[in-house]
Design an enzyme around this catalytic site. Structure first.
Site, PDB file in Angstrom:
ATOM      1  N   ASP A 188      -2.351  -0.290   6.674  1.00  0.00           N
ATOM      2  CA  ASP A 188      -3.312  -0.730   5.663  1.00  0.00           C
ATOM      3  C   ASP A 188      -2.837  -2.000   4.967  1.00  0.00           C
ATOM      4  O   ASP A 188      -3.647  -2.862   4.616  1.00  0.00           O
ATOM      5  CB  ASP A 188      -3.552   0.382   4.636  1.00  0.00           C
ATOM      6  CG  ASP A 188      -4.490   1.464   5.161  1.00  0.00           C
ATOM      7  OD1 ASP A 188      -4.904   1.345   6.332  1.00  0.00           O
ATOM      8  OD2 ASP A 188      -4.797   2.405   4.418  1.00  0.00           O
ATOM      9  N   ASP A 243      -7.066  17.611   1.184  1.00  0.00           N
ATOM     10  CA  ASP A 243      -7.897  16.419   1.370  1.00  0.00           C
ATOM     11  C   ASP A 243      -7.041  15.187   1.639  1.00  0.00           C
ATOM     12  O   ASP A 243      -7.413  14.328   2.443  1.00  0.00           O
ATOM     13  CB  ASP A 243      -8.773  16.180   0.135  1.00  0.00           C
ATOM     14  CG  ASP A 243      -9.879  17.226  -0.002  1.00  0.00           C
ATOM     15  OD1 ASP A 243     -10.174  17.894   1.011  1.00  0.00           O
ATOM     16  OD2 ASP A 243     -10.431  17.378  -1.101  1.00  0.00           O
ATOM     17  N   GLU A 270       0.829   5.762   0.470  1.00  0.00           N
ATOM     18  CA  GLU A 270       0.147   7.035   0.726  1.00  0.00           C
ATOM     19  C   GLU A 270       0.812   8.069  -0.174  1.00  0.00           C
ATOM     20  O   GLU A 270       2.020   7.988  -0.455  1.00  0.00           O
ATOM     21  CB  GLU A 270       0.257   7.441   2.197  1.00  0.00           C
ATOM     22  CG  GLU A 270      -0.419   6.492   3.168  1.00  0.00           C
ATOM     23  CD  GLU A 270      -1.912   6.351   2.970  1.00  0.00           C
ATOM     24  OE1 GLU A 270      -2.536   7.308   2.439  1.00  0.00           O
ATOM     25  OE2 GLU A 270      -2.463   5.294   3.324  1.00  0.00           O
ATOM     26  N   HIS A 330      -4.151  10.883   5.473  1.00  0.00           N
ATOM     27  CA  HIS A 330      -2.950  10.216   5.998  1.00  0.00           C
ATOM     28  C   HIS A 330      -2.279  10.943   7.165  1.00  0.00           C
ATOM     29  O   HIS A 330      -1.514  10.332   7.914  1.00  0.00           O
ATOM     30  CB  HIS A 330      -1.931   9.961   4.890  1.00  0.00           C
ATOM     31  CG  HIS A 330      -1.524  11.176   4.103  1.00  0.00           C
ATOM     32  ND1 HIS A 330      -0.847  12.235   4.649  1.00  0.00           N
ATOM     33  CD2 HIS A 330      -1.675  11.468   2.776  1.00  0.00           C
ATOM     34  CE1 HIS A 330      -0.601  13.138   3.710  1.00  0.00           C
ATOM     35  NE2 HIS A 330      -1.097  12.710   2.566  1.00  0.00           N
ATOM     36  N   ASP A 365       0.847  -1.190   0.000  1.00  0.00           N
ATOM     37  CA  ASP A 365       0.000   0.000   0.000  1.00  0.00           C
ATOM     38  C   ASP A 365       0.884   1.242   0.000  1.00  0.00           C
ATOM     39  O   ASP A 365       2.031   1.201   0.474  1.00  0.00           O
ATOM     40  CB  ASP A 365      -0.920   0.021   1.230  1.00  0.00           C
ATOM     41  CG  ASP A 365      -1.937   1.152   1.155  1.00  0.00           C
ATOM     42  OD1 ASP A 365      -2.716   1.190   0.177  1.00  0.00           O
ATOM     43  OD2 ASP A 365      -1.949   2.002   2.059  1.00  0.00           O
ATOM     44  N   HIS A 410      -5.218   6.794   7.721  1.00  0.00           N
ATOM     45  CA  HIS A 410      -4.749   5.762   6.804  1.00  0.00           C
ATOM     46  C   HIS A 410      -3.220   5.794   6.814  1.00  0.00           C
ATOM     47  O   HIS A 410      -2.608   6.850   6.674  1.00  0.00           O
ATOM     48  CB  HIS A 410      -5.258   6.022   5.381  1.00  0.00           C
ATOM     49  CG  HIS A 410      -6.696   5.679   5.192  1.00  0.00           C
ATOM     50  ND1 HIS A 410      -7.111   4.506   4.592  1.00  0.00           N
ATOM     51  CD2 HIS A 410      -7.819   6.336   5.539  1.00  0.00           C
ATOM     52  CE1 HIS A 410      -8.421   4.474   4.574  1.00  0.00           C
ATOM     53  NE2 HIS A 410      -8.878   5.573   5.134  1.00  0.00           N
TER      54      HIS A 410
END
Length: 237
Positions: free
Chosen positions: A158, A53, A10, A58, A8, A153
């Site tokens: 994740d 946003d 970010e 994160h 994963d 997140h």
């Protein structure tokens, strides 16, 4: 069985093509569908601000990332870690697009040239649960995967959640929380029993149980691409 990496990222925003960058990479290694502990977790300095946003998602501020390495400095290490593995990614097109852009900036080839394959768990979930919510959060709730300690997140967290979801989604085992020493039997001491001394009753499945069994096999057929072993044994019986 091939080595698998649950991955994963970010990012600073949603568009790699418009200059958004990877700021965190989280990888969980599985071998024979079990975690090895050989994981990878890196924060990167993206050399730009995160969109408002994205920052809400994160929580990785510019100040926190300022002293972290730039992606190009560790790009070859990332390639070496991922090489020849099957990547397990939720909504794979997003992460693959960002990673390929970072590799391009570093003068390295795209993912498909050095990994075995990429498996998209979002596509898998949509096949198994059509018309339902199939976000990572929704799948965690569906499979009872605990995400209570996640405020933001994070790529590593994740990836850990996705690893557990993937095991449940592919019906290999119920969770990744089994911790058994290599020299111990999985379910305690093994004792040989001569069953010839017992008169064992045969209980036939009722219609409701057969219907539930068939529905489960259909789910497994979808997630395995029609390779359900039980179906083959049933056909040959």
């Amino acid at each position: 069985m091939s080595r698998q990496i649950v991955l994963d990222t970010e990012t600073t925003g949603l568009s790699a093509e418009n200059g958004d960058r990877v700021i965190e990479l989280g990888c969980v290694e599985l071998f024979n569908r079990k975690p090895t502990g050989n994981d990878l977790h890196i924060y990167f300095n993206p050399e730009r601000e995160s969109h408002e946003d994205a920052l809400k998602v994160h929580g990785l501020t510019t100040d926190f990332l300022r002293d972290k390495p730039k992606f190009a400095m560790l790009a070859q290490d990332v390639v070496d870690y991922l090489r020849d593995a099957e990547l397990i990614i939720h909504n794979a097109a997003f992460d693959v697009g960002f990673l390929n852009k970072e590799f391009e900036r570093a003068g390295l080839p795209p993912l498909h040239t050095f990994v075995a394959e990429v498996t998209d768990t979002l596509a898998m979930a949509k096949q198994v649960y059509p018309g339902k919510r199939n976000s990572l959060d929704a799948l965690c709730d569906r499979f009872g995967v605990d995400r209570s300690n996640r405020t933001f997140h994070g790529a590593k967290l994740d990836a850990q959640l996705l690893a557990d979801v993937y095991i449940n989604l592919t019906r290999g085992q119920d969770a990744l929380l089994i911790d058994v020493a290599a020299d111990e039997p999985a379910f305690g001491k093994v004792v040989a029993v001569d069953l010839r001394s017992f008169e064992l009753p045969v209980l036939m499945a009722v219609e409701q149980e057969m219907t539930a069994h068939d529905a489960l096999l259909q789910q497994i057929d979808k997630s395995s691409g029609g390779r359900t072993i039980f179906r083959k044994l049933e056909a040959s019986a």
